[in-house]
Design a protein around this motif. Structure first.
Motif, PDB file in Angstrom:
ATOM      1  N   LYS A 191       9.152   9.069  -2.151  1.00  0.00           N
ATOM      2  CA  LYS A 191      10.373   9.752  -1.951  1.00  0.00           C
ATOM      3  C   LYS A 191      10.141  11.183  -1.088  1.00  0.00           C
ATOM      4  O   LYS A 191      10.721  11.524  -0.333  1.00  0.00           O
ATOM      5  CB  LYS A 191      11.178  10.223  -3.426  1.00  0.00           C
ATOM      6  N   MET A 201       9.254   9.643   2.329  1.00  0.00           N
ATOM      7  CA  MET A 201      10.264   9.421   3.036  1.00  0.00           C
ATOM      8  C   MET A 201      11.169  10.611   3.621  1.00  0.00           C
ATOM      9  O   MET A 201      11.551  10.725   4.668  1.00  0.00           O
ATOM     10  CB  MET A 201      11.321   8.754   2.255  1.00  0.00           C
ATOM     11  N   GLU A 246      11.100   2.850   2.248  1.00  0.00           N
ATOM     12  CA  GLU A 246      10.596   2.951   0.863  1.00  0.00           C
ATOM     13  C   GLU A 246       9.282   2.348   0.924  1.00  0.00           C
ATOM     14  O   GLU A 246       7.968   2.760   0.447  1.00  0.00           O
ATOM     15  CB  GLU A 246      11.376   2.443  -0.140  1.00  0.00           C
TER      16      GLU A 246
END
Length: 74
Positions: A20, A23, A30
Motif C-alpha cells: 500500500k 502504491m 497492487e
C-alpha cells in the motif's frame, strides 16, 4: 498452534501495508507493488518485523519513487 496463526497474519499484514505504501508513493497497481516488495526483499534492503507486523527499509532512500519504480521494472 494459535500463536503461529497470529504470526502468519502479522506477516501478511506487513506485506499488504508495504504494498500500500509503494502504491501511494508511485501510483502503481497492487501487482506492481508486490513485485517491488519481492525485488527489495531479494536485494535484502527491507526487513520484516514480525512482532509489529511491518516491513522497514534499511535506508530511507529505498522509498524514493525512482528507486521503487526501478524495483518494479527489475
Amino acid at each position: 498452534m494459535i500463536g503461529n496463526f497470529h504470526t502468519a497474519q502479522r506477516i501478511v499484514n506487513a506485506e499488504l501495508g508495504f504494498i500500500k505504501i509503494v502504491m501511494q508513493i508511485t501510483g502503481c497497481t497492487e501487482e506492481e507493488g508486490a513485485k517491488a516488495l519481492a525485488t527489495l526483499r531479494k536485494a535484502k534492503v527491507v526487513k520484516l518485523d514480525a512482532v509489529n507486523g511491518r516491513y522497514t527499509v534499511v535506508h530511507g532512500a529505498y522509498l524514493e519513487p525512482e528507486v521503487l519504480r526501478n524495483a518494479i521494472n527489475y
